[in-house]
Design a protein around this motif. Structure first.
Motif, PDB file in Angstrom:
ATOM      1  N   ASN A  75       2.019   3.038  -5.312  1.00 49.68           N
ATOM      2  CA  ASN A  75       1.637   1.641  -5.107  1.00 49.68           C
ATOM      3  C   ASN A  75       0.638   1.579  -3.963  1.00 49.68           C
ATOM      4  O   ASN A  75       0.606   2.463  -3.097  1.00 49.68           O
ATOM      5  CB  ASN A  75       2.858   0.770  -4.760  1.00 49.68           C
ATOM      6  N   THR A 119      -0.377  -0.744  -0.739  1.00 49.76           N
ATOM      7  CA  THR A 119       0.143  -1.821   0.099  1.00 49.76           C
ATOM      8  C   THR A 119      -0.953  -2.836   0.418  1.00 49.76           C
ATOM      9  O   THR A 119      -2.138  -2.617   0.140  1.00 49.76           O
ATOM     10  CB  THR A 119       0.704  -1.259   1.413  1.00 49.76           C
ATOM     11  N   GLN A 142       5.826   5.477  -5.087  1.00 50.92           N
ATOM     12  CA  GLN A 142       6.824   4.602  -5.712  1.00 50.92           C
ATOM     13  C   GLN A 142       7.957   5.443  -6.297  1.00 50.92           C
ATOM     14  O   GLN A 142       9.124   5.143  -6.126  1.00 50.92           O
ATOM     15  CB  GLN A 142       6.182   3.756  -6.812  1.00 50.92           C
TER      16      GLN A 142
END
Length: 242
Positions: free
Chosen positions: A150, A152, A160
């Motif tokens: 992922n 941020t 993840q």
């Protein structure tokens, strides 16, 4: 008595190679004394069962014709489309309609930027995939640990989860399918706006499972400029490439 199925090579070479960088498309970069494209074509011609190799370029490309103008088993087609899938489909339709390639004939679609294809891997693909109803492709089992990630809000890329690799293979080319079946599969995918990452994925959308034939490391695809030197090293051409 039905004629035995024939084998034809198809090399899409209409891309500009944005990720490769520079002014020269990657297929025309030098790898030793030959261009990447020449080496990819020669690799496909290493098996005498390949009747002819069709190199597919854009209408304003003149380099391919100069490279292969005197080659009896290579023909340049100026029918490249907007995306790779369009290029392959345009070429297949041309071959089926203009050159009367049979719907039962095999087409081996090979990346222009995979100059390291070995003769043994090509033979293995042709021998094994021709006995499979759906055809097949070269691939390698994934060796690295894979992470799904992922991003941020701060732009950091974080893990993840770890993805099990037991059933994962990295697709290579050539990918070998019946000419008519591949043309129909790509046509259907383009009509439905399905994103295609390779030719096998088009066949898969028809509910057909292509055969996996083990490839080899030297058959890596040149994407970035640094890959050119990696392939040169793998092929024993280090120090000879531009």
């Amino acid at each position: 008595m039905a004629r035995p199925a024939r084998y034809f090579g198809l090399i899409p070479a209409g891309g500009v190679g944005k990720r490769f960088g520079g002014d020269t498309p990657k297929q025309y970069a030098l790898l030793g004394e030959l261009t990447v494209l020449e080496r990819s074509v020669n690799a496909m011609l290493a098996d005498d069962r390949v009747v002819r190799v069709y190199v597919v370029v854009s209408k304003d490309d003149t380099q391919a014709e100069r490279l292969f103008e005197d080659h009896p088993r290579v023909q340049v087609l100026k029918v490249a489309g907007r995306e790779r899938a369009n290029t392959v489909l345009n070429a297949l339709q041309h071959l089926l309609e203009q050159f009367k390639i049979d719907d039962t004939d095999w087409v081996l679609v090979h990346d222009a930027a995979r100059p390291g294809l070995s003769q043994s891997a090509l033979k293995r693909l042709m021998d094994e995939a021709s006995t499979h109803v759906a055809g097949g492709l070269l691939a390698l089992p994934v060796a690295d640990t894979l992470k799904k990630v992922n991003r941020t809000e701060d732009g950091e890329v974080v893990v993840q989860q770890t993805v099990p690799r037991d059933s994962l293979w990295a697709a290579q080319t050539p990918q070998m399918f019946r000419a008519q079946a591949l043309a129909l599969a790509i046509t259907e995918c383009l009509y439905k706006d399905v994103q295609l990452t390779d030719d096998a994925s088009a066949i898969e959308t028809m509910g057909i499972s292509p055969l996996i034939v083990e490839g080899h490391l030297e058959n890596m695809k040149i994407t970035h400029s640094a890959d050119l030197h990696t392939v040169a090293t793998l092929l024993g051409l280090e120090g000879k490439s531009a």
